[in-house]
Design a protein around this motif. Structure first.
Motif, short mmCIF file in Angstrom:
data_model
loop_
_atom_site.label_atom_id
_atom_site.label_comp_id
_atom_site.label_asym_id
_atom_site.label_seq_id
_atom_site.Cartn_x
_atom_site.Cartn_y
_atom_site.Cartn_z
N GLY A 160 0.78 -1.22 0.00
CA GLY A 160 0.00 0.00 0.00
C GLY A 160 0.82 1.27 0.00
O GLY A 160 0.28 2.37 0.17
N LYS A 161 2.12 1.13 -0.18
CA LYS A 161 2.99 2.31 -0.21
C LYS A 161 2.64 3.19 -1.41
O LYS A 161 2.44 2.70 -2.52
CB LYS A 161 4.45 1.85 -0.34
N GLY A 162 2.55 4.48 -1.21
CA GLY A 162 2.25 5.41 -2.30
C GLY A 162 3.41 5.46 -3.29
O GLY A 162 4.58 5.52 -2.89
N ILE A 163 3.09 5.45 -4.56
CA ILE A 163 4.13 5.41 -5.60
C ILE A 163 5.03 6.64 -5.55
O ILE A 163 6.24 6.55 -5.77
CB ILE A 163 3.51 5.24 -7.01
N LEU A 164 4.46 7.81 -5.24
CA LEU A 164 5.26 9.03 -5.20
C LEU A 164 6.30 8.96 -4.08
O LEU A 164 7.48 9.25 -4.28
CB LEU A 164 4.37 10.26 -5.00
N ASP A 165 5.84 8.56 -2.89
CA ASP A 165 6.76 8.43 -1.75
C ASP A 165 7.85 7.41 -2.05
O ASP A 165 9.03 7.61 -1.74
CB ASP A 165 6.00 8.01 -0.48
N LEU A 166 7.45 6.31 -2.66
CA LEU A 166 8.40 5.24 -2.95
C LEU A 166 9.49 5.71 -3.91
O LEU A 166 10.68 5.45 -3.70
CB LEU A 166 7.67 4.02 -3.54
N LEU A 167 9.11 6.40 -4.96
CA LEU A 167 10.08 6.89 -5.94
C LEU A 167 11.08 7.85 -5.30
O LEU A 167 12.28 7.81 -5.61
CB LEU A 167 9.35 7.58 -7.10
N VAL A 168 10.58 8.68 -4.39
CA VAL A 168 11.48 9.63 -3.70
C VAL A 168 12.41 8.88 -2.75
O VAL A 168 13.62 9.12 -2.71
CB VAL A 168 10.66 10.69 -2.93
N GLU A 169 11.84 7.93 -1.96
CA GLU A 169 12.64 7.19 -0.98
C GLU A 169 13.74 6.36 -1.66
O GLU A 169 14.83 6.20 -1.11
CB GLU A 169 11.74 6.27 -0.15
N LEU A 170 13.45 5.84 -2.84
CA LEU A 170 14.44 5.05 -3.56
C LEU A 170 15.52 5.92 -4.20
O LEU A 170 16.53 5.41 -4.68
CB LEU A 170 13.76 4.21 -4.66
#
Length: 222
Positions: A160-170
């Motif tokens: 359920g991780k938001g795609i925007l947050d994930l792209l930034v965190e990576l």
């Protein structure tokens, strides 16, 4: 300019006014021979439109980029920039440059092959032959053969991780704004399927491959 007492100032063509104004300031402060000005041409970033600058990070090729990123970004430039990049960023001779220009006019020649030479030449300057060889092999595998690199990192991701947050965190993008633009441009895929919803929540059974742009991959695991 008067403070550093410069005799010559280098600048891009966009700095013409500022560098010339420096001469007036120096004269006003009593410098007998105001600075000479040398203006250098600017190069556009990978979109072919805006100048290459940290102001536009998504279009910028950094000297500290990995060989893989440098090669991939160079391969993403429009064909119209090939000659300019060869002229300003490599040591090719005038004869070689003329040959490149002629080949680009020949409809039987694929510009991609010339761009491969450009990407290899510049990458080799900063990462040596070994770095350029590996970067080229990776590029051909990923882009030409539609493959996925062998050495992509595995990342644990909560459901359920938001795609925007994930792209930034990576570290695939520097901001949510950049992440949105990448998604809207069709540059984000999960297992080869384009993600079009910026509010997308990541869910999967075992693992999936996340791709951002042409060169950034991560295998997402629980």
């Amino acid at each position: 300019s008067h403070v550093i007492d410069a005799d010559i100032e280098l600048g891009g063509t966009d700095q013409r006014f500022n560098t010339l104004l420096g001469r007036d300031i120096q004269a006003a402060y009593g410098k007998k021979y105001p600075q000479m000005v040398m203006l250098l041409p600017l190069i556009e970033g990978t979109d072919g439109l805006v100048k290459m600058s940290k102001t536009y990070p998504e279009h910028c090729i950094s000297l500290t980029d990995s060989a893989k990123d440098m090669f991939g970004k160079l391969m993403s430039i429009p064909d119209t920039l090939i000659v300019k990049y060869f002229t300003l960023l490599t040591d090719v001779t005038d004869e070689e440059l003329k040959d490149i220009e002629e080949k680009l006019k020949d409809s039987s020649v694929n510009p991609r092959d010339i761009k491969l030479k450009l990407a290899y030449t510049i990458t080799e300057e900063y990462h040596g032959k070994d770095g350029a060889d590996k970067a080229q092999a990776d590029f051909i595998n990923v882009v030409s053969n539609k493959g996925i690199p062998d050495d992509i990192p595995e990342v644990k991701v909560e459901q359920g991780k938001g795609i925007l947050d994930l792209l930034v965190e990576l570290g695939f993008v520097t901001s949510k704004g950049e992440a949105k633009r990448l998604i809207q441009g069709g540059g984000v895929k999960i297992d080869g399927e384009k993600i079009t919803d910026t509010a997308y929540s990541v869910t999967f059974t075992d693992s999936v491959v996340l791709q951002a742009g042409k060169r950034k991959f991560a295998r997402l695991i629980k």
